[in-house]
Design an enzyme around this catalytic site. Structure first.
Site, PDB file in Angstrom:
ATOM      1  N   HIS A 211      21.911  21.030  25.916  1.00  0.00           N
ATOM      2  CA  HIS A 211      23.271  20.483  25.822  1.00  0.00           C
ATOM      3  C   HIS A 211      23.309  19.324  24.823  1.00  0.00           C
ATOM      4  O   HIS A 211      24.163  19.280  23.930  1.00  0.00           O
ATOM      5  CB  HIS A 211      23.735  20.013  27.203  1.00  0.00           C
ATOM      6  CG  HIS A 211      25.066  19.320  27.207  1.00  0.00           C
ATOM      7  ND1 HIS A 211      26.242  19.956  27.545  1.00  0.00           N
ATOM      8  CD2 HIS A 211      25.414  18.036  26.920  1.00  0.00           C
ATOM      9  CE1 HIS A 211      27.250  19.108  27.471  1.00  0.00           C
ATOM     10  NE2 HIS A 211      26.768  17.930  27.089  1.00  0.00           N
ATOM     11  N   GLU A 212      22.375  18.394  24.967  1.00  0.00           N
ATOM     12  CA  GLU A 212      22.391  17.209  24.105  1.00  0.00           C
ATOM     13  C   GLU A 212      22.031  17.550  22.661  1.00  0.00           C
ATOM     14  O   GLU A 212      22.601  16.992  21.730  1.00  0.00           O
ATOM     15  CB  GLU A 212      21.443  16.144  24.660  1.00  0.00           C
ATOM     16  CG  GLU A 212      21.802  15.642  26.055  1.00  0.00           C
ATOM     17  CD  GLU A 212      23.214  15.069  26.148  1.00  0.00           C
ATOM     18  OE1 GLU A 212      23.771  14.641  25.117  1.00  0.00           O
ATOM     19  OE2 GLU A 212      23.771  15.058  27.255  1.00  0.00           O
ATOM     20  N   CYS A 249      31.359  28.680  21.580  1.00  0.00           N
ATOM     21  CA  CYS A 249      30.252  27.773  21.261  1.00  0.00           C
ATOM     22  C   CYS A 249      29.061  28.532  20.685  1.00  0.00           C
ATOM     23  O   CYS A 249      28.322  28.008  19.856  1.00  0.00           O
ATOM     24  CB  CYS A 249      29.848  26.988  22.508  1.00  0.00           C
ATOM     25  SG  CYS A 249      31.110  25.794  23.038  1.00  0.00           S
TER      26      CYS A 249
END
Length: 316
Positions: A211-212, A249
């Site tokens: 995610h990061e 995404c």
């Protein structure tokens, strides 16, 4: 509970765009890739579900943000993208994971393998681990919970909260004696409690890691469908967030890196199924070569079945 159900038109525009250039790019994708991504706006799809908001404390309610569609991502001149000269993700382990050095090194190998599969086509290298004191970072003892906390800065994330019972009174990592700690005295970290390495801990770590790093590549918090890139305010919400990217995404990440979607999914499947990871460059130079712990992937079982379904759609 509230279900955020976007219309087919909205999701289609977010994925494909109405920009003729981006529409043309989409049409040039492999037929299987388009078939999978089109699942984004199929009401009957069992691969990609709408976002569910369980309470006002959830991220999407408490942190209003403008949604980012593919066109906004594509035209963002500030986003980072790999190139032949810069195609390596470097990671720096601070402190240890697990209760022995060997476990910590094995955990790093698992994360490296997962990250290389998720960001398929890029190389991941771990730098030599460093102690917390070497970072000179600030920290505190939480006055309410007595848990030791490091103040994380840009590009830093922690797995500390993902251990068993972190939020309960039974958590073994509480500082035993309340004290005011000097900002330069790192001795409090000596022999500090490390949580047991479990499949749940590994799953949570993989989520946070990818995610990061996704943010580094320019992906903002997702507000379209259930997705890894959704924001989360608390552990319960983070656990509800899936391991996969929604089609919008996914197209962003593919645009940034340039991978084959089916090969990426197959790499992730291999990571789940393969208990003997490739250790080249994965661990510090002085790591033990004789120990190879079994990777705890029980918590990835449902995702494994999901990946198989996606591969079937791609190769139909």
């Amino acid at each position: 509970m509230q279900v955020l159900q976007h219309s087919e038109h909205t999701l289609k525009k977010a994925l494909i765009s109405k920009n003729p250039v981006l529409m043309s790019q989409y049409e040039k994708l492999d037929a299987g890739e388009r078939r999978l991504m089109n699942e984004a706006f199929q009401p009957s799809s069992d691969l990609f579900e709408p976002i569910t908001v369980h309470s006002k404390s959830d991220w999407i309610t408490s942190h209003p943000e403008d949604p980012q569609d593919f066109e906004q991502f594509f035209t963002d001149h500030n986003r980072k993208a790999p190139c032949p000269e810069k195609h390596i993700i470097y990671m720096q382990s601070i402190g240890s994971l697990g209760n022995t050095r060997v476990i910590s090194e094995e955990y790093i190998k698992w994360l490296k393998g997962y990250c290389e599969a998720f960001f398929y086509g890029l190389t991941v290298k771990f730098l030599e681990p460093v102690s917390v004191s070497a970072t000179k970072c600030s920290f505190r003892v939480n006055e309410h919970t007595q848990n030791l906390q490091i103040h994380a800065g840009v590009g830093i994330f922690s797995f500390a909260r993902y251990g068993k019972d972190f939020y309960s009174s039974r958590y073994e990592g509480k500082v035993k004696k309340a004290q005011r700690t000097s900002s330069s005295d790192y001795s409090i970290f000596d022999n500090y409690y490390n949580p047991e390495v479990t499949s749940i801990l590994l799953r949570r770590s993989c989520k946070t890691l990818t995610h990061e790093i996704g943010h580094i590549f320019g992906l903002r918090h997702c507000q379209w469908l259930a997705c890894l890139m959704q924001g989360s305010n608390h552990l319960e919400e983070s656990d509800r967030r899936p391991l996969h990217l929604c089609p919008i995404c996914l197209r962003k990440l593919q645009c940034a890196i340039g991978f084959s979607i089916v090969e990426r999914y197959k790499a992730l499947l291999r990571w789940i199924d393969d208990e003997s990871n490739d250790t080249s460059g994965a661990a510090p130079k002085n790591s033990s070569d004789q120990v190879n712990l079994k990777k705890p992937v029980e918590a990835f079982k449902d995702w494994r079945e999901w990946i198989i379904k996606c591969i079937a759609v791609l190769e139909k």
